[in-house]
Design a protein around this motif. Structure first.
Motif, PDB file in Angstrom:
ATOM      1  N   ALA A  12     -14.189 -22.337 -21.875  1.00 53.71           N
ATOM      2  CA  ALA A  12     -14.623 -23.632 -22.409  1.00 53.71           C
ATOM      3  C   ALA A  12     -14.989 -23.504 -23.884  1.00 53.71           C
ATOM      4  O   ALA A  12     -14.597 -24.336 -24.709  1.00 53.71           O
ATOM      5  CB  ALA A  12     -15.806 -24.164 -21.605  1.00 53.71           C
ATOM      6  N   ARG A  13     -15.714 -22.438 -24.224  1.00 52.27           N
ATOM      7  CA  ARG A  13     -16.121 -22.217 -25.612  1.00 52.27           C
ATOM      8  C   ARG A  13     -14.903 -21.970 -26.505  1.00 52.27           C
ATOM      9  O   ARG A  13     -14.793 -22.543 -27.597  1.00 52.27           O
ATOM     10  CB  ARG A  13     -17.085 -21.031 -25.693  1.00 52.27           C
ATOM     11  N   ARG A  15     -11.751 -22.877 -25.950  1.00 51.74           N
ATOM     12  CA  ARG A  15     -10.936 -24.091 -26.066  1.00 51.74           C
ATOM     13  C   ARG A  15     -11.539 -25.047 -27.091  1.00 51.74           C
ATOM     14  O   ARG A  15     -10.812 -25.682 -27.863  1.00 51.74           O
ATOM     15  CB  ARG A  15     -10.804 -24.775 -24.713  1.00 51.74           C
ATOM     16  N   GLU A  16     -12.858 -25.148 -27.098  1.00 53.94           N
ATOM     17  CA  GLU A  16     -13.530 -26.011 -28.076  1.00 53.94           C
ATOM     18  C   GLU A  16     -13.302 -25.490 -29.495  1.00 53.94           C
ATOM     19  O   GLU A  16     -12.994 -26.261 -30.415  1.00 53.94           O
ATOM     20  CB  GLU A  16     -15.024 -26.093 -27.777  1.00 53.94           C
ATOM     21  N   GLU A  17     -13.452 -24.175 -29.675  1.00 56.01           N
ATOM     22  CA  GLU A  17     -13.217 -23.595 -31.000  1.00 56.01           C
ATOM     23  C   GLU A  17     -11.763 -23.798 -31.430  1.00 56.01           C
ATOM     24  O   GLU A  17     -11.482 -24.088 -32.602  1.00 56.01           O
ATOM     25  CB  GLU A  17     -13.564 -22.104 -30.982  1.00 56.01           C
ATOM     26  N   HIS A  18     -10.835 -23.688 -30.496  1.00 53.42           N
ATOM     27  CA  HIS A  18      -9.413 -23.890 -30.774  1.00 53.42           C
ATOM     28  C   HIS A  18      -9.166 -25.321 -31.268  1.00 53.42           C
ATOM     29  O   HIS A  18      -8.464 -25.540 -32.259  1.00 53.42           O
ATOM     30  CB  HIS A  18      -8.609 -23.596 -29.501  1.00 53.42           C
ATOM     31  N   ARG A  19      -9.791 -26.301 -30.599  1.00 52.48           N
ATOM     32  CA  ARG A  19      -9.669 -27.708 -31.024  1.00 52.48           C
ATOM     33  C   ARG A  19     -10.294 -27.909 -32.409  1.00 52.48           C
ATOM     34  O   ARG A  19      -9.739 -28.625 -33.248  1.00 52.48           O
ATOM     35  CB  ARG A  19     -10.339 -28.638 -30.016  1.00 52.48           C
ATOM     36  N   ASP A  20     -11.444 -27.280 -32.642  1.00 58.86           N
ATOM     37  CA  ASP A  20     -12.100 -27.397 -33.944  1.00 58.86           C
ATOM     38  C   ASP A  20     -11.224 -26.831 -35.058  1.00 58.86           C
ATOM     39  O   ASP A  20     -11.167 -27.381 -36.163  1.00 58.86           O
ATOM     40  CB  ASP A  20     -13.457 -26.687 -33.939  1.00 58.86           C
TER      41      ASP A  20
END
Length: 73
Positions: free
Chosen positions: A19-20, A22-27
């Protein structure tokens, strides 16, 4: 041959890391897009962000593989 199975605790840790990541990837997607929109955006910075994004993708794929049970045909 026995298949390796994750403990519930390890699976939960992998899910949290996924989850962490994937969020960093989107950012990073957003940051790359913003820098690209700037005229004269810093190409070196964009290149570094893309490299980081690829490393995240590799780690995400690894964790997803660990969480997916092996199917023995």
């Amino acid at each position: 041959m026995m298949a390796f199975e994750l403990s519930a605790e390890s699976a939960a840790e992998y899910e949290a890391e996924l989850a962490r990541l994937r969020e960093e990837h989107r950012d990073l997607d957003d940051a790359i897009e913003a820098l690209t929109q700037l005229t004269g955006g810093d190409r070196l910075q964009i290149q570094r962000l893309k490299k980081r994004k690829l490393a995240l993708r590799d780690r995400i794929s690894f964790l997803e593989d660990q969480l997916t049970p092996d199917i023995i045909a």
